[in-house]
Design an enzyme around this catalytic site. Sequence first.
Site, short mmCIF file in Angstrom:
data_model
loop_
_atom_site.label_atom_id
_atom_site.label_comp_id
_atom_site.label_asym_id
_atom_site.label_seq_id
_atom_site.Cartn_x
_atom_site.Cartn_y
_atom_site.Cartn_z
N ALA A 101 -129.03 51.10 -10.22
CA ALA A 101 -129.74 52.27 -10.74
C ALA A 101 -128.86 53.51 -10.62
CB ALA A 101 -131.03 52.47 -9.95
N GLU A 137 -129.94 42.76 -9.62
CA GLU A 137 -131.30 42.37 -10.04
C GLU A 137 -131.34 41.99 -11.52
OE1 GLU A 137 -132.90 46.06 -8.33
OE2 GLU A 137 -134.45 44.80 -7.43
N GLU A 166 -129.82 48.51 -1.37
CA GLU A 166 -130.84 49.57 -1.45
C GLU A 166 -131.19 50.15 -0.08
OE1 GLU A 166 -130.73 46.97 -3.37
OE2 GLU A 166 -131.38 47.46 -5.41
C1 3H9 Z 1 -130.77 50.57 -7.07
O1 3H9 Z 1 -130.06 49.94 -7.79
C2 3H9 Z 1 -132.27 50.46 -7.10
C3 3H9 Z 1 -132.70 49.25 -7.83
O2 3H9 Z 1 -133.34 48.37 -6.95
C4 3H9 Z 1 -133.52 49.52 -9.03
C5 3H9 Z 1 -134.73 50.36 -8.87
C6 3H9 Z 1 -135.67 50.46 -10.05
N1 3H9 Z 1 -125.55 55.94 -9.30
O3 3H9 Z 1 -117.99 55.20 -4.86
P1 3H9 Z 1 -117.07 55.69 -5.91
C7 3H9 Z 1 -120.70 57.47 -8.70
S1 3H9 Z 1 -130.14 51.70 -5.97
C8 3H9 Z 1 -124.98 57.11 -9.62
O4 3H9 Z 1 -116.23 56.87 -5.57
P2 3H9 Z 1 -115.55 53.25 -5.74
C9 3H9 Z 1 -120.15 58.10 -7.45
O5 3H9 Z 1 -121.00 59.12 -6.98
C10 3H9 Z 1 -128.39 51.66 -6.25
N2 3H9 Z 1 -123.68 57.38 -9.37
O6 3H9 Z 1 -116.12 54.53 -6.48
C11 3H9 Z 1 -118.82 58.63 -7.94
O7 3H9 Z 1 -119.07 59.82 -8.63
P3 3H9 Z 1 -118.03 61.01 -8.60
C12 3H9 Z 1 -127.77 50.53 -5.53
C13 3H9 Z 1 -122.96 56.44 -8.78
O8 3H9 Z 1 -114.73 52.58 -6.75
C14 3H9 Z 1 -118.38 57.56 -8.94
O9 3H9 Z 1 -119.57 56.89 -9.32
N3 3H9 Z 1 -126.36 50.60 -5.70
C15 3H9 Z 1 -123.51 55.20 -8.42
O10 3H9 Z 1 -114.96 53.64 -4.43
C16 3H9 Z 1 -117.40 56.55 -8.37
O11 3H9 Z 1 -117.96 56.00 -7.18
C17 3H9 Z 1 -125.54 51.11 -4.77
O12 3H9 Z 1 -125.95 51.53 -3.73
C18 3H9 Z 1 -124.86 54.96 -8.71
N4 3H9 Z 1 -125.46 53.79 -8.43
O13 3H9 Z 1 -116.82 52.37 -5.38
C19 3H9 Z 1 -124.06 51.11 -5.14
N5 3H9 Z 1 -122.54 54.45 -7.84
O14 3H9 Z 1 -116.76 60.47 -9.19
C20 3H9 Z 1 -123.47 52.46 -4.92
C21 3H9 Z 1 -121.42 55.20 -7.86
O15 3H9 Z 1 -118.68 62.07 -9.40
N6 3H9 Z 1 -122.10 52.55 -5.32
N7 3H9 Z 1 -121.66 56.39 -8.43
O16 3H9 Z 1 -117.87 61.37 -7.15
C22 3H9 Z 1 -121.06 52.03 -4.61
O17 3H9 Z 1 -121.23 51.35 -3.63
C23 3H9 Z 1 -119.67 52.36 -5.07
O18 3H9 Z 1 -119.74 53.47 -5.92
C24 3H9 Z 1 -118.92 51.23 -5.81
C25 3H9 Z 1 -117.58 51.79 -6.40
C26 3H9 Z 1 -118.61 50.10 -4.84
C27 3H9 Z 1 -119.74 50.73 -6.96
#
Ligand code: 3H9
Length: 704
Positions: free
Chosen positions: A63, A105, A125
């Site tokens: 999300a 999911e 989450e």
């Molecule tokens: C969910 O899915 C709920 C569901 O159950 C459905 C409900 C209905 N959203 O980390 P990075 C941005 S909850 C928005 O530096 P990496 C991040 O802020 C979600 N933005 O890169 C950054 O922005 P900026 C569950 C996001 O390569 C840019 O992307 N998912 C999101 O070191 C690059 O990110 C998680 O918790 C997001 N979901 O790592 C996963 N994700 O450049 C969260 C990233 O402006 N994400 N951004 O600073 C991560 O763990 C890491 O970002 C990932 C990449 C491993 C994917």
Amino acid sequence: MPEPVARTQNGRIAVLTIDNPPVNGLGAEVRRGLDREVKAALADAGTAAVVIAGRGKMLSAGADIREFGKPQQEPILPKVLAVIEDAAKPVVAAIHGHALGGGLELTLACHYRVAAAGTRVALPEVTLGIVPGAGGTQRLPRLAGVKTALELMTTGEMVPVKRAQALGIVDEVVDGDVVEAAVKFAEDLLAKGAKPRRTRDRDDKLAEARATPNLIAEFRQGLKRSARGQESPFAVVDCVEAALAKPFDEGMAFERATFQRLVGSDQAAALRHAFFAEREAAKVKDVPEDTPAAPIKRGAVLGLGTMGAGIAICFANAGIPVRVLETSQDLLDKGLARIRGTYAGMVERKRLDQAEMDRRMALVAGTTQMADLADCDAVVEAVFEDMALKKEIFAKLDAACPTAAIIATNTSSLDVDAIAAATKRPERVIGMHFFSPANVMRLVETVRGKKTSPATIAATMALDKKLGKVAALVGVCDSFVGNRMYYAYQRQANFSLEEGALPQQVDKAMQDFGFPMGPFATGDLAGVDVGWRIRKQRAAQRAAQGLPPDPRRYSPIADRIAEMGRYGQKTGAGWYRYEKGGRAPMPDPEIEKLILTVSQEKGIARRSFTDQEIVERCMFPLVNEGAKILEEGIAQRASDIDVVWLFGYGFPRWRGGPMYWADRIGLDKVYATMSRLYANDKDWCEPAPLLAKLAREGKKFADV
Ligand code: 3H9
């Protein structure tokens, strides 16, 4: 703007590709696109099966977190996924990079899952204070089993694809192009006449769990320790319990209601703050992202004590060859043995296999000759905290290292500018303050000196990231950000003992607040003698300069404990006593007696403290110090200070960090308490002007 979801045709197979950089977040546009294209593919007579894939680095990180806390836009993800799962044509997920949260999911609602080698999947989450909200809590237990699903969803653990396959989450792992492989997989399904296979219809793994009636209760019990203070892991268990007890649709409704409740909670808001604060900290205001930063291909570490050995391990873990330097063969051998010992421990605990340990050890090359550093791109000095020694070493490093090399100091308190002045390249000198144990703790306070160049800052921050660390950029001041604030906290904890509290009460209050340990148990772990020696050294320096003793308010209890030879865990006694070889702190009547004596000597009438009062007494001065740090420009932003505390000091993440926490409480309240404390403590409790100003204006640290 590219279409967030594109549909192309590959024979009888429709391929839907999510394209929403940088992480294919499932924001409203993507959900609308998916909904539209899935329905179109299902309605298309020429399409017999559907593949869902992602463009760029990954399938999807889930999300769009930025949408949380705002009004929800239709279609919500569970509805889109219901269309996919109920499809009459087989739907195959093509997973690469990451499939996280809603991204995973999405695949669980598909009928089959093909993944590229190297993919990692997770339902993280809980790290955002919520539960999976698009069927994860109902579908994962059906595929991977209840216990495994509980373990994965209450920790958010990243699962490598091979393990995901073994757990039944993924059907096939492929090398090469995953979309091609998924199309072929779909063709094979059609050739076999295979039908859609809905995860919701599976019951075998749930039935297995129902045969173990205590499973849920026992899991919940275990969480009381491992997830102390957090709401969402317990809510995950509630949802899985619903999966076991209720029909699928009712389980989904339960999950949805739980998700809705938590997404608006204080903990979820704090955890979102922590998520974005960590990413924001990587950005330096006056160092643009395109600043050229030469990659560090060869590192070096000078001084192989506990700290230096830990830092060398970080380099080897990151696959960067690292030369380690000691002054004698004997010390070098001891240092190398320390590194080997750490790795051997990891092999023993099955955290690493022998071949990987050998590969990492092969990256570590020992030397006693400074001349051997002639090929390194960055060297980290980790010797004893002594300015004269550091200056001497930096002058020598300056002569030995290539002119373009960065020379970093791991000092935890000394003036980086003074150290840099010992070289002819102050623009390439920087602080890299690792936290102990350096190979475990994620924080590196990256200390910019007055002359440190933007290129050096950019290269060092990039190195921090490569080493798997979280960097917070700070300026030069005594003890930098974390320790400077910690001293304010520790000082008030000590004063509260003189005034009526006991170590076990303070520690319990701070543990209940969410720290892994209170200040006194931490003191015993770090060594009561450490601060004592520093204080003695500082007092001697003052005396040598002909200055009178520091007149500021001071609690002598810690010094007296050290003078008794009670250095903490390592001597079996400190603030607490310990069973032989044990680590559990036990209150000691001898210490209680000592504390009462000090109160008496100082003429303090002891009184009782509530836990709430202890928390405020310790935390508000810490926040006040943070305000001074912000005002002085030592930290770029309040959220960077939060990052320091989250990654260096075990501050409870679900409270967001000390500055965020203070913002939530209200700075007027913090200011009022500081003013009251100041009345009794003119030396240490003067409210920071910034705190006073923000309180007056009804603003927050986040507004600065
Ligand atoms: C969910 O899915 C709920 C569901 O159950 C459905 C409900 C209905 N959203 O980390 P990075 C941005 S909850 C928005 O530096 P990496 C991040 O802020 C979600 N933005 O890169 C950054 O922005 P900026 C569950 C996001 O390569 C840019 O992307 N998912 C999101 O070191 C690059 O990110 C998680 O918790 C997001 N979901 O790592 C996963 N994700 O450049 C969260 C990233 O402006 N994400 N951004 O600073 C991560 O763990 C890491 O970002 C990932 C990449 C491993 C994917």
